[in-house]
Structures are given as structure tokens and as C-alpha cells.
Design an enzyme around this catalytic site. Structure first.
Site, PDB file in Angstrom:
ATOM      1  N   TYR A 157       0.837  -1.211   0.000  1.00  0.00           N
ATOM      2  CA  TYR A 157       0.000   0.000   0.000  1.00  0.00           C
ATOM      3  C   TYR A 157       0.869   1.257   0.000  1.00  0.00           C
ATOM      4  O   TYR A 157       0.725   2.118  -0.871  1.00  0.00           O
ATOM      5  CB  TYR A 157      -0.899  -0.045   1.234  1.00  0.00           C
ATOM      6  CG  TYR A 157      -1.896   1.089   1.339  1.00  0.00           C
ATOM      7  CD1 TYR A 157      -3.033   1.117   0.539  1.00  0.00           C
ATOM      8  CD2 TYR A 157      -1.720   2.115   2.262  1.00  0.00           C
ATOM      9  CE1 TYR A 157      -3.965   2.152   0.653  1.00  0.00           C
ATOM     10  CE2 TYR A 157      -2.640   3.143   2.384  1.00  0.00           C
ATOM     11  CZ  TYR A 157      -3.765   3.161   1.581  1.00  0.00           C
ATOM     12  OH  TYR A 157      -4.683   4.174   1.700  1.00  0.00           O
TER      13      TYR A 157
ATOM     14  N   GLU B  84       4.175   1.762  -0.590  1.00  0.00           N
ATOM     15  CA  GLU B  84       5.033   1.929  -1.770  1.00  0.00           C
ATOM     16  C   GLU B  84       4.186   2.020  -3.034  1.00  0.00           C
ATOM     17  O   GLU B  84       4.541   2.723  -3.980  1.00  0.00           O
ATOM     18  CB  GLU B  84       6.050   0.784  -1.880  1.00  0.00           C
ATOM     19  CG  GLU B  84       7.024   0.714  -0.706  1.00  0.00           C
ATOM     20  CD  GLU B  84       8.103   1.807  -0.717  1.00  0.00           C
ATOM     21  OE1 GLU B  84       7.921   2.853  -1.372  1.00  0.00           O
ATOM     22  OE2 GLU B  84       9.129   1.603  -0.046  1.00  0.00           O
TER      23      GLU B  84
ATOM     24  N   VAL C  45     -11.589   3.245  13.812  1.00  0.00           N
ATOM     25  CA  VAL C  45     -12.854   3.877  14.203  1.00  0.00           C
ATOM     26  C   VAL C  45     -14.010   2.884  14.022  1.00  0.00           C
ATOM     27  O   VAL C  45     -14.863   2.733  14.905  1.00  0.00           O
ATOM     28  CB  VAL C  45     -13.112   5.175  13.406  1.00  0.00           C
ATOM     29  CG1 VAL C  45     -14.486   5.740  13.735  1.00  0.00           C
ATOM     30  CG2 VAL C  45     -12.031   6.213  13.711  1.00  0.00           C
ATOM     31  N   SER C  46     -14.018   2.186  12.876  1.00  0.00           N
ATOM     32  CA  SER C  46     -15.109   1.228  12.654  1.00  0.00           C
ATOM     33  C   SER C  46     -15.013   0.070  13.652  1.00  0.00           C
ATOM     34  O   SER C  46     -16.029  -0.356  14.216  1.00  0.00           O
ATOM     35  CB  SER C  46     -15.113   0.736  11.213  1.00  0.00           C
ATOM     36  OG  SER C  46     -13.818   0.473  10.763  1.00  0.00           O
TER      37      SER C  46
ATOM     38  N   ASP D 141       0.112  -0.760  23.183  1.00  0.00           N
ATOM     39  CA  ASP D 141      -0.316  -0.193  24.473  1.00  0.00           C
ATOM     40  C   ASP D 141      -1.316   0.952  24.294  1.00  0.00           C
ATOM     41  O   ASP D 141      -1.746   1.573  25.272  1.00  0.00           O
ATOM     42  CB  ASP D 141       0.901   0.255  25.305  1.00  0.00           C
ATOM     43  CG  ASP D 141       1.688   1.377  24.628  1.00  0.00           C
ATOM     44  OD1 ASP D 141       1.231   1.878  23.567  1.00  0.00           O
ATOM     45  OD2 ASP D 141       2.756   1.742  25.144  1.00  0.00           O
TER      46      ASP D 141
ATOM     47  N   ARG E 179      -3.165   9.001  16.096  1.00  0.00           N
ATOM     48  CA  ARG E 179      -3.678   9.289  14.758  1.00  0.00           C
ATOM     49  C   ARG E 179      -4.514  10.564  14.863  1.00  0.00           C
ATOM     50  O   ARG E 179      -4.937  10.957  15.956  1.00  0.00           O
ATOM     51  CB  ARG E 179      -4.582   8.151  14.241  1.00  0.00           C
ATOM     52  CG  ARG E 179      -3.899   6.815  14.003  1.00  0.00           C
ATOM     53  CD  ARG E 179      -2.913   6.843  12.860  1.00  0.00           C
ATOM     54  NE  ARG E 179      -2.392   5.508  12.553  1.00  0.00           N
ATOM     55  CZ  ARG E 179      -1.329   4.951  13.147  1.00  0.00           C
ATOM     56  NH1 ARG E 179      -0.673   5.600  14.086  1.00  0.00           N
ATOM     57  NH2 ARG E 179      -0.921   3.746  12.778  1.00  0.00           N
TER      58      ARG E 179
ATOM     59  N   ASP F   2       3.494  -0.573  12.388  1.00  0.00           N
ATOM     60  CA  ASP F   2       2.377   0.328  12.710  1.00  0.00           C
ATOM     61  C   ASP F   2       2.966   1.683  13.136  1.00  0.00           C
ATOM     62  O   ASP F   2       3.713   1.757  14.110  1.00  0.00           O
ATOM     63  CB  ASP F   2       1.588  -0.294  13.870  1.00  0.00           C
ATOM     64  CG  ASP F   2       0.203   0.283  14.019  1.00  0.00           C
ATOM     65  OD1 ASP F   2      -0.760  -0.393  13.632  1.00  0.00           O
ATOM     66  OD2 ASP F   2       0.088   1.412  14.526  1.00  0.00           O
TER      67      ASP F   2
HETATM   68  P1  NAD Z   1     -12.736   1.876   0.585  1.00  0.00           P
HETATM   69  O1  NAD Z   1     -12.074   0.545   0.664  1.00  0.00           O
HETATM   70  O2  NAD Z   1     -14.034   2.080   1.269  1.00  0.00           O
HETATM   71  O3  NAD Z   1     -12.942   2.301  -0.941  1.00  0.00           O
HETATM   72  C1  NAD Z   1     -12.127   1.878  -1.981  1.00  0.00           C
HETATM   73  C2  NAD Z   1     -13.019   1.577  -3.181  1.00  0.00           C
HETATM   74  O4  NAD Z   1     -12.200   1.175  -4.289  1.00  0.00           O
HETATM   75  C3  NAD Z   1     -13.989   0.421  -2.923  1.00  0.00           C
HETATM   76  O5  NAD Z   1     -15.277   0.766  -3.407  1.00  0.00           O
HETATM   77  C4  NAD Z   1     -13.379  -0.734  -3.701  1.00  0.00           C
HETATM   78  O6  NAD Z   1     -14.340  -1.690  -4.083  1.00  0.00           O
HETATM   79  C5  NAD Z   1     -12.739  -0.009  -4.865  1.00  0.00           C
HETATM   80  N1  NAD Z   1     -11.630  -0.725  -5.490  1.00  0.00           N
HETATM   81  C6  NAD Z   1     -10.572  -1.324  -4.870  1.00  0.00           C
HETATM   82  N2  NAD Z   1      -9.757  -1.863  -5.785  1.00  0.00           N
HETATM   83  C7  NAD Z   1     -10.295  -1.600  -7.008  1.00  0.00           C
HETATM   84  C8  NAD Z   1      -9.919  -1.898  -8.340  1.00  0.00           C
HETATM   85  N3  NAD Z   1      -8.817  -2.601  -8.616  1.00  0.00           N
HETATM   86  N4  NAD Z   1     -10.724  -1.479  -9.352  1.00  0.00           N
HETATM   87  C9  NAD Z   1     -11.860  -0.784  -9.106  1.00  0.00           C
HETATM   88  N5  NAD Z   1     -12.268  -0.467  -7.852  1.00  0.00           N
HETATM   89  C10 NAD Z   1     -11.489  -0.880  -6.816  1.00  0.00           C
HETATM   90  O7  NAD Z   1     -11.661   2.941   1.091  1.00  0.00           O
HETATM   91  P2  NAD Z   1     -11.782   4.505   1.342  1.00  0.00           P
HETATM   92  O8  NAD Z   1     -11.495   4.742   2.767  1.00  0.00           O
HETATM   93  O9  NAD Z   1     -13.027   5.033   0.755  1.00  0.00           O
HETATM   94  O10 NAD Z   1     -10.528   5.015   0.510  1.00  0.00           O
HETATM   95  C11 NAD Z   1     -10.667   5.647  -0.768  1.00  0.00           C
HETATM   96  C12 NAD Z   1      -9.311   6.113  -1.251  1.00  0.00           C
HETATM   97  O11 NAD Z   1      -8.753   7.040  -0.333  1.00  0.00           O
HETATM   98  C13 NAD Z   1      -8.284   4.986  -1.406  1.00  0.00           C
HETATM   99  O12 NAD Z   1      -7.491   5.224  -2.550  1.00  0.00           O
HETATM  100  C14 NAD Z   1      -7.440   5.118  -0.157  1.00  0.00           C
HETATM  101  O13 NAD Z   1      -6.141   4.638  -0.364  1.00  0.00           O
HETATM  102  C15 NAD Z   1      -7.470   6.625   0.079  1.00  0.00           C
HETATM  103  N6  NAD Z   1      -7.224   6.943   1.497  1.00  0.00           N
HETATM  104  C16 NAD Z   1      -8.188   6.725   2.427  1.00  0.00           C
HETATM  105  C17 NAD Z   1      -7.923   7.025   3.760  1.00  0.00           C
HETATM  106  C18 NAD Z   1      -8.950   6.839   4.829  1.00  0.00           C
HETATM  107  O14 NAD Z   1      -8.659   7.094   6.000  1.00  0.00           O
HETATM  108  N7  NAD Z   1     -10.163   6.436   4.544  1.00  0.00           N
HETATM  109  C19 NAD Z   1      -6.662   7.516   4.131  1.00  0.00           C
HETATM  110  C20 NAD Z   1      -5.707   7.690   3.149  1.00  0.00           C
HETATM  111  C21 NAD Z   1      -5.998   7.413   1.821  1.00  0.00           C
HETATM  112  N1  UDP Z   2      -5.945  -0.154  15.961  1.00  0.00           N
HETATM  113  C1  UDP Z   2      -6.324  -0.594  17.223  1.00  0.00           C
HETATM  114  N2  UDP Z   2      -7.390  -1.440  17.304  1.00  0.00           N
HETATM  115  C2  UDP Z   2      -8.103  -1.838  16.229  1.00  0.00           C
HETATM  116  C3  UDP Z   2      -7.718  -1.365  14.949  1.00  0.00           C
HETATM  117  C4  UDP Z   2      -6.626  -0.526  14.855  1.00  0.00           C
HETATM  118  O1  UDP Z   2      -5.725  -0.248  18.239  1.00  0.00           O
HETATM  119  O2  UDP Z   2      -9.062  -2.596  16.401  1.00  0.00           O
HETATM  120  C5  UDP Z   2      -4.802   0.779  15.874  1.00  0.00           C
HETATM  121  C6  UDP Z   2      -3.759   0.409  14.822  1.00  0.00           C
HETATM  122  O3  UDP Z   2      -2.802  -0.474  15.370  1.00  0.00           O
HETATM  123  C7  UDP Z   2      -3.178   1.764  14.487  1.00  0.00           C
HETATM  124  C8  UDP Z   2      -4.362   2.723  14.661  1.00  0.00           C
HETATM  125  O4  UDP Z   2      -5.319   2.030  15.445  1.00  0.00           O
HETATM  126  O5  UDP Z   2      -2.178   2.108  15.413  1.00  0.00           O
HETATM  127  C9  UDP Z   2      -5.002   3.121  13.342  1.00  0.00           C
HETATM  128  O6  UDP Z   2      -5.254   1.948  12.615  1.00  0.00           O
HETATM  129  P1  UDP Z   2      -6.049   1.941  11.237  1.00  0.00           P
HETATM  130  O7  UDP Z   2      -6.011   0.552  10.716  1.00  0.00           O
HETATM  131  O8  UDP Z   2      -7.372   2.584  11.410  1.00  0.00           O
HETATM  132  O9  UDP Z   2      -5.238   2.925  10.280  1.00  0.00           O
HETATM  133  P2  UDP Z   2      -3.680   3.144   9.955  1.00  0.00           P
HETATM  134  O10 UDP Z   2      -2.831   2.290  10.823  1.00  0.00           O
HETATM  135  O11 UDP Z   2      -3.574   2.792   8.521  1.00  0.00           O
HETATM  136  O12 UDP Z   2      -3.485   4.574  10.249  1.00  0.00           O
END
Ligand code: NAD
Ligand code: UDP
Length: 312
Positions: free
Chosen positions: A144, A146, A187-188, A205, A210, A271
């Protein structure tokens, strides 16, 4: 009227972006392979003559006529992007190449959804756009991190070599309604666990930090960046209020009225220990500022999960 392509438009952020673009009177074409997105996220628009959705994988080329491209297709949760890491690389590299090829052919402006993960486990805090990052190139998150870094490289090379009109945004942790229940992001996970009365899983811990941006704020930033005339980025988009995972757990429990116990689990490899965006550039160039603080944004997010978990 402009025709706007949103790849990943049936996902969490993409579907909110689709709502906002349709609301603004635009014509929207959503491409999605439904790996992590779902039709239900865009179902309300199916009768709208300005909306189309096509099941398509961005790894395959496609011929379309569009004016703008938001390239969001890519699973964003570590659980989902590590499920098939080679596919994640292909989505970021071949998918972005295909969308850049399309943008070049039709002269469309293209915005790439990059990520704060390009900074890896950052040694600079808060993160500014000129920091090159501290990324493990061979770790579990590399497909992711890279992949997104190479997507940025492709954007800049198409811009320099082919005059493609590009925009790069680095999105920091975003949350809100329509995150998938099984998404695995913090969050979810915490919201679903709190509402079900299950243990809240803290990785490590819980002192890692974030900064959480509400999805409506993020979408406003994406549109502002797409519409910016001369600023191509990269630009950080995120909410600079920073919390430890223990603080987040406490807030989710308070707002959901949950009595769930905390359960500590091992910290996943690589992480990041801290993350907070410096958003001076977005403020200066886009006049963008997130308006929704975590306390406000958690209420609609918890309402959403309640409605999904306890549907009947
Ligand atoms: P998400 O997983 O809900 O949405 C990604 C969408 O892309 C999904 O609908 C999935 O089905 C579709 N998808 C995945 N691979 C595909 C492919 N090969 N062809 C067509 N569709 C494809 O994630 P999100 O949180 O909505 O993220 C959207 C974008 O924002 C992503 O590019 C993600 O890397 C970027 N982003 C999100 C966050 C965040 O916190 N949510 C943070 C940083 C970057
Ligand atoms: N995390 C956690 N419990 C969970 C899911 C994630 O403590 O059930 C932590 C995770 O290790 C990270 C932070 O929450 O330190 C954010 O994780 P997330 O997967 O949401 O995003 P990212 O690590 O990509 O920022």
C-alpha cells in the site's frame, strides 16, 4: 456540464464524493470492482440520469470520455489491502497508469488519492509535504505505502513528460458513515465493538496516535483541490487534532454509552507510532480547514453503525 469519473466511487470516501458532486449538479460516472465498496453506498442515485455506475477493475484499461478523474480505487484498510498484496500493488500502479493514460488521451484533469502512509513511521512530526518519509519497502504495509508512492511518481512523470493536468492529495485517517463494518480500521472496529458490547481491541499499548478527519470535511478538500487552478500538490488533507488510541476508545465508549472492556492485542508490524498532518499548505492554497471535530463526527458515525448492526 462536466462529466466526472470517480474510481472507487462505491467505497466509503468515494460514495460521499459522488453524493457531493451530484449535489453540485455534475454528471458522475462511478467505476468500482466492489472489492470493499458496495452497491448500497450508491443505490440512492440509481434513478438519477446524471449518475452511472459500472463494475470495472481499474487494473484493466477502459475507454471513456470524461473531463475530470478522481482516482480513489484502492482498498484503504490494512486488513483489506493486505488480503491480496500483489493485487494492491497492481491497483495502485497499473490502475493509476490506466487512469493517467485515459486522462492523457481525453485531456482530463486527474486527482490521485494518496495517503499519509507515504510518510511511513514518520520521524518528522507533524508531517509536512516536503518530508520524504520513513517507509519499510519490504514490510506488510509496503504494498500500500510503496504502491501509493509509485502512484505519486507516475502522476508527476505524466505531468512533466506529457503535460497531464494532475492533482495529488495525501489523505490522513478519515472516518464517518459508510465505513464497512468489517473494515478493520480503528474507528469502525471500536464503534462496532462498543455497540455490540464486545471488547475494544487496542493494538499495542494504545499510546500510538492518529488524527481523524470527518468524511464531509475531506470531500470538501478533494473538490477544492480538483478545482484549484494552479496548485497541483501534493497536499495534506486531514484534521490536525491528534489522539492516542486509548483516548479514541474512551470517546467512542462515552458517546455510545458502552461498558465494553478493553482488550490489548499485539501491535501489527510497522504500525506508525504517531501521525498528524501539518495542513498549512491546504489552508494557504485552498482556504480549506476541517470544521468537524472528533466529538461531533462520532455521533453520526455511531448512528450509522447502529442502523446497520441493529437493522430490524
Ligand atoms: P474503501 O475501501 O471504502 O474504498 C475503496 C473503493 O475502491 C472500494 O469501493 C473498492 O471496491 C474499490 N476498489 C478497490 N480496488 C479496485 C480496483 N482494482 N478497481 C476498481 N475499484 C477498486 O476505502 P476509502 O477509505 O473510501 O478510501 C478511498 C481512497 O482514499 C483509497 O485510494 C485510499 O487509499 C485513500 N485513502 C483513504 C484514507 C482513509 O482514512 N479512509 C486515508 C488515506 C488514503
Ligand atoms: N488499531 C487498534 N485497534 C483496532 C484497529 C486498529 O488499536 O481494532 C490501531 C492500529 O494499530 C493503528 C491505529 O489504530 O495504530 C489506526 O489503525 P487503522 O487501521 O485505522 O489505520 P492506519 O494504521 O492505517 O493509520
Amino acid at each position: 456540464m462536466q462529466r466526472i469519473l470517480v474510481t472507487g466511487g462505491a467505497g466509503f470516501i468515494g460514495s460521499h464524493l459522488v453524493d457531493a458532486l451530484l449535489e453540485r449538479g455534475q454528471e458522475v460516472l462511478c467505476l468500482d470492482n466492489f472489492f470493499t465498496g458496495s452497491k448500497s453506498n450508491v443505490a440512492r442515485h440509481l434513478g438519477n440520469p446524471r449518475f452511472e455506475v459500472v463494475r470495472h477493475d481499474v487494473v484493466e484499461p477502459i475507454l471513456l470520455e470524461v473531463d475530470q478523474i478522481y482516482n480513489l480505487a484502492c482498498p484503504a484498510s490494512p486488513v483489506h489491502y493486505q488480503y491480496n498484496p500483489v493485487k494492491t500493488v497492481k491497483t495502485n500502479v497499473l490502475g493509476t497508469l490506466n487512469m493517467l493514460g485515459l486522462a492523457k488521451r481525453v485531456g482530463a484533469r486527474i486527482l490521485q488519492a494518496s495517503t499519509s502512509e507515504v510518510y511511513g513511521d514518520p520521524e518528522v512530526h507533524p508531517q509536512t509535504e516536503d518530508y520524504w518519509g520513513n517507509v519499510n519497502p519490504i514490510g506488510l504495509r509496503s504494498c500500500y505505502d510503496e504502491g501509493k508512492r509509485l502512484a505519486e511518481t507516475l502522476m508527476m512523470d505524466y505531468h512533466r513528460s506529457n503535460e497531464v493536468d494532475v492533482r495529488i492529495v495525501r489523505i490522513f485517517n478519515t472516518y464517518g458513515p459508510r465505513m464497512a463494518v468489517n473494515d478493520g480500521r480503528v474507528v469502525s472496529n471500536f464503534a462496532v465493538q462498543a455497540l455490540r458490547g464486545e471488547p475494544i481491541t487496542i493494538y499495542g499499548d494504545g499510546t500510538q496516535t492518529r488524527s481523524f478527519c470527518y468524511v464531509d470535511d475531506l470531500v470538501a478538500g478533494l473538490i477544492a483541490m480538483m478545482e484549484s487552478e494552479d496548485f497541483i500538490g501534493p497536499v495534506n488533507l486531514g484534521n490536525p487534532s491528534e489522539f492516542t488510541m486509548l483516548e479514541l476508545a474512551e470517546k467512542v465508549m462515552k458517546f455510545s454509552g458502552s461498558q465494553s472492556p478493553l482488550e490489548f492485542k499485539p501491535l501489527p508490524p510497522d504500525d506508525p507510532t504517531q501521525r498528524r498532518p501539518d495542513i498549512s499548505l491546504a489552508r494557504e492554497k485552498l482556504a480549506w480547514n476541517p470544521a468537524v471535530e472528533l466529538e461531533q463526527g462520532l455521533a453520526p458515525t455511531l448512528d450509522y453503525f447502529r442502523s446497520v448492526l441493529f437493522r430490524d
